[in-house]
Structure formats: C-alpha cells, structure tokens
Design an enzyme around this catalytic site. Structure first.
Site, PDB file in Angstrom:
ATOM      1  N   ASP A  67       0.818  -1.214   0.000  1.00 58.24           N
ATOM      2  CA  ASP A  67       0.000   0.000   0.000  1.00 58.24           C
ATOM      3  C   ASP A  67       0.855   1.268   0.000  1.00 58.24           C
ATOM      4  OD1 ASP A  67       0.928  -0.375   2.594  1.00 58.24           O
ATOM      5  OD2 ASP A  67      -1.030  -0.825   3.426  1.00 58.24           O
ATOM      6  N   ASN A 136      -7.881  -2.918  13.957  1.00 57.67           N
ATOM      7  CA  ASN A 136      -9.255  -3.217  13.529  1.00 57.67           C
ATOM      8  C   ASN A 136      -9.290  -4.386  12.536  1.00 57.67           C
ATOM      9  OD1 ASN A 136      -8.214  -2.102  11.234  1.00 57.67           O
ATOM     10  ND2 ASN A 136      -9.598  -0.344  11.133  1.00 57.67           N
ATOM     11  N   HIS A 138      -7.329  -4.703   9.842  1.00 59.80           N
ATOM     12  CA  HIS A 138      -7.006  -4.436   8.437  1.00 59.80           C
ATOM     13  C   HIS A 138      -5.713  -5.135   8.027  1.00 59.80           C
ATOM     14  CE1 HIS A 138      -4.937  -0.390   9.618  1.00 59.80           C
ATOM     15  NE2 HIS A 138      -3.974  -1.167   9.177  1.00 59.80           N
ATOM     16  N   GLU A 143      -9.619  -1.829   4.977  1.00 56.26           N
ATOM     17  CA  GLU A 143     -10.331  -1.542   6.217  1.00 56.26           C
ATOM     18  C   GLU A 143     -11.564  -2.451   6.348  1.00 56.26           C
ATOM     19  OE1 GLU A 143      -8.937   0.174   8.401  1.00 56.26           O
ATOM     20  OE2 GLU A 143      -8.429   2.224   7.839  1.00 56.26           O
TER      21      GLU A 143
HETATM   22  C1  GLP Z   1      -0.613   0.297   8.608  1.00 53.92           C
HETATM   23  C2  GLP Z   1      -0.215  -0.392   7.282  1.00 53.92           C
HETATM   24  C3  GLP Z   1      -0.440  -1.845   7.392  1.00 53.92           C
HETATM   25  C4  GLP Z   1       0.208  -2.306   8.675  1.00 53.92           C
HETATM   26  C5  GLP Z   1      -0.605  -1.837   9.842  1.00 53.92           C
HETATM   27  C6  GLP Z   1      -0.020  -2.160  11.190  1.00 53.92           C
HETATM   28  O1  GLP Z   1      -1.790   0.993   8.534  1.00 53.92           O
HETATM   29  N1  GLP Z   1      -0.851   0.073   6.118  1.00 53.92           N
HETATM   30  O2  GLP Z   1       0.098  -2.496   6.247  1.00 53.92           O
HETATM   31  O3  GLP Z   1       0.257  -3.690   8.710  1.00 53.92           O
HETATM   32  O4  GLP Z   1      -0.899  -0.482   9.733  1.00 53.92           O
HETATM   33  O5  GLP Z   1       1.022  -1.284  11.485  1.00 53.92           O
HETATM   34  P1  GLP Z   1       1.968  -1.434  12.732  1.00 53.92           P
HETATM   35  O6  GLP Z   1       2.831  -2.600  12.449  1.00 53.92           O
HETATM   36  O7  GLP Z   1       2.727  -0.139  12.777  1.00 53.92           O
HETATM   37  O8  GLP Z   1       1.104  -1.632  13.915  1.00 53.92           O
END
Ligand code: GLP
Length: 233
Positions: A67, A136, A138, A143
């Site tokens: 992403d 959540n 995702h 989402e």
């Molecule tokens: C972000 C990214 C995701 C990631 C998630 C968790 O929003 N787009 O790909 O896996 O959040 O992030 P973190 O590892 O910082 O908790």
C-alpha cells in the site's frame, strides 16, 4: 492456518527474516509482497544485516508493497516509499526497477490501481506476501467492510488507522486515503505470512475465532491454504 508463537518481538522478527531469506535463497527471482508499519522493522533490519554478508541477495527479486498513502509526495518521510528506501531498498542489492509501490501521487488514481494490479500480474503470482495487522483487523489498508474479492483500489482510511499512523505526519494532516492491494490480490499470493506483536492481542484473539467476515478483513486469511501467523505470546 499455521500459528507460531514467540516470547518476544526480536524472536518473531528473526523468524520472519529467516522465512524471507530462505524464500529468496531457494528462489532468487522470487516475487515478494512487502508490508510497512512498525511490526516488520525488526525483520527488515535482520534481512539487511544478513544481506550485507551475502552476495546477490536481492539482485533478482521483485517486490510489491501492499500500500501507499494518497496525496503525499513520495519523498515525504511518512510515505511508504521513504519507509522502504530507509529500511530495506537502500541497503540491499535490489534493482530499483523491480521494487514496486503504488504511486499515491498519480493524477488518475483509478488508472494507477489498474496499472499496479497489471504489474503484479505481469510479474507472475506473488510467491510470498508478508502482512502486518491493524488493530481493527485491516491487512494492507483494507479496512473493515472491504470485499474479499477486491483488487488494488483506493480506500478511505478509518479514523483509528489515521490516529495510529499520525506520528509520521507531524508537519501536515494525516492522509485520508491510500491505495492498497485488494484482499483478493493478497489471497492470490502462494504463501502468506502475518506478523503481529503483543499489542495486537485483541485482533489476534478475534482472528483465532476463525469467524470469516468482511467486518474483520484479516479473517479472509482463513480461506487461504498456506498462511503462517507469527505472534508474540
Ligand atoms: C498500517 C499499514 C499496514 C500495517 C498496519 C499495522 O496501517 N498500512 O500495512 O500492517 O498499519 O502497522 P503497525 O505494524 O505499525 O502496527
């Protein structure tokens, strides 16, 4: 789904790095889906450490990031382009033309999504895709409510996701949209590895219930044959 539990983030990261390195040793031209966020940082630093000792580690590898934010220049420190350069691409021998991210600054976002999806298809199937996990549920930036048959698309970020990533945007508002691989794009990967630290326990508990529903995007992983979930106990 295969579950592996670790006592610490360090152990989880070492195992994730080993999976990635083994994949590219066995298949030097592997096509790899890559995540961003805090969780994979330890994996990347270990991979960088190992690759500084190995010759031609990433030279034939192709990567596709999950992403990218919409509407920020890729040079902005909060972009996933900057993240990937800083944490992996600047330190390994990947050919920059083989390291792909969606272009969140494209003027025609729909066309960009189609281009990215076509680029993944042209590279052949993703051999392995690493995922982080949102609180959540995702995956990528898919989402809650995202269709399981979705391909690369533009998504409106939830307030909780924007808050979770606010640290990266002290100089400007947190982006409201992102381009993300769709859930079907992710599920088309031959193998999937989900990484979740201890702070994701609630989301992991929900995932373990194996209740497959659009309200919890990671539950789509139960429909895939080869998923490894690495969690900190
Ligand atoms: C972000 C990214 C995701 C990631 C998630 C968790 O929003 N787009 O790909 O896996 O959040 O992030 P973190 O590892 O910082 O908790």
């Amino acid at each position: 789904m295969n579950w592996l539990e670790f006592d610490s983030t360090e152990e989880l990261s070492a195992h994730a790095a080993e999976i990635l390195l083994t994949t590219i040793r066995e298949r030097p031209a592997a096509v790899v889906g890559l995540p961003t966020g805090r969780t994979p940082l330890g994996m990347y630093s270990r991979v960088v450490g190992e690759c500084s000792r190995e010759y031609h580690c990433f030279s034939a590898v192709t990567t596709f990031n999950l992403d990218e934010y919409v509407g920020i220049p890729r040079e902005h420190p909060g972009s996933y382009y900057s993240y990937m350069k800083q944490n992996l691409f600047d330190h390994v021998d990947i050919d920059s033309t083989n390291a792909h991210l969606p272009n969140g600054s494209a003027t025609d976002l729909q066309a960009e999504c189609e281009r990215y999806e076509a680029e993944i298809a042209a590279a052949g199937r993703l051999d392995i895709t690493f995922l982080g996990l949102g609180r959540n549920g995702h995956i990528g930036f898919n989402e809650p409510g995202t269709a399981f048959d979705s391909r690369t698309h533009v998504i409106e970020l939830s307030e909780s996701t924007r808050r979770a990533n606010a640290d990266l945007f002290s100089d400007r508002p947190v982006p409201t949209q992102a381009i993300t691989m769709g859930i079907a794009t992710i599920l088309a990967s031959k193998r999937i590895v989900l990484l979740a630290g201890a702070e994701k326990r609630d989301a992991i508990d929900r995932l373990r219930q194996a209740f497959v529903d659009r309200s919890f995007p990671a539950s789509a992983l139960w429909t895939h044959k080869h998923v490894t979930t690495l969690v900190v106990r």
